[in-house]
Design a protein around this motif. Structure first.
Motif, mmCIF file in Angstrom:
data_model
loop_
_atom_site.group_PDB
_atom_site.id
_atom_site.type_symbol
_atom_site.label_atom_id
_atom_site.label_comp_id
_atom_site.label_asym_id
_atom_site.label_seq_id
_atom_site.Cartn_x
_atom_site.Cartn_y
_atom_site.Cartn_z
ATOM 1 N N VAL A 68 0.780 -1.216 -0.036
ATOM 2 C CA VAL A 68 0.042 0.103 0.049
ATOM 3 C C VAL A 68 0.888 1.149 0.058
ATOM 4 N N LEU A 69 1.990 1.260 0.783
ATOM 5 C CA LEU A 69 2.927 2.246 0.811
ATOM 6 C C LEU A 69 3.385 2.633 -0.564
ATOM 7 N N ALA A 72 0.927 3.918 -2.835
ATOM 8 C CA ALA A 72 0.417 5.403 -2.556
ATOM 9 C C ALA A 72 1.514 6.366 -2.727
ATOM 10 N N THR A 73 2.865 6.151 -2.892
ATOM 11 C CA THR A 73 3.954 6.908 -3.174
ATOM 12 C C THR A 73 4.312 6.805 -4.400
#
Length: 132
Positions: A68-69, A72-73
């Motif tokens: 997810v990180l 997201a980035t």
């Protein structure tokens, strides 16, 4: 086997006794192990089996968080995290299937016992499910 020269000074600690922590200490370590109790809408027994036998919450959340990180980035997902998550997911699905089979088997055994002990009560239970 040599005898303990201090046994006379410490009654109860003769040759037939074990030193502290020389045996099974798993119960002792359980005092310091975290215990997670699931009180959600799911099946607590199934959740406990998954956490105990498949993957802890941390093992499940770790790869998910990394993926997810990365998304997201705008970065590429870390190598291997998707594979870890897929492996955990397959193992969880297997555990769910095994649990469902176990539930059906327990129900069959309970109904068989009820039929042997009280056929009229079995008929009532079956009618409850048919009309319920």
């Amino acid at each position: 086997m040599t005898s303990n020269p201090y046994a006379a000074w410490f009654p109860g600690w003769g040759a037939d006794r074990s030193a502290p922590l020389s045996g099974d200490v798993s119960q002792w370590f359980k005092i310091f192990s975290p215990t997670v109790t699931v009180n959600g809408r799911g099946e607590p027994e199934l959740e406990a089996r998954i956490v105990r036998d498949v993957a802890t919450y941390g093992a499940q959340l770790g790869p998910l968080t990394q993926l997810v990180l990365a998304l997201a980035t705008g970065q590429a997902p870390p190598a291997g995290e998707l594979d870890k998550l897929d492996k955990i997911n397959r193992a969880i699905q297997d555990e769910k299937r095994d649990y469902d089979r176990g539930v059906r088997e327990r129900a069959r055994r309970a109904l068989t016992d009820l039929q042997k002990q009280n056929p009229a009560a079995l008929a009532e239970v079956i009618d409850e499910f048919r009309t319920g």
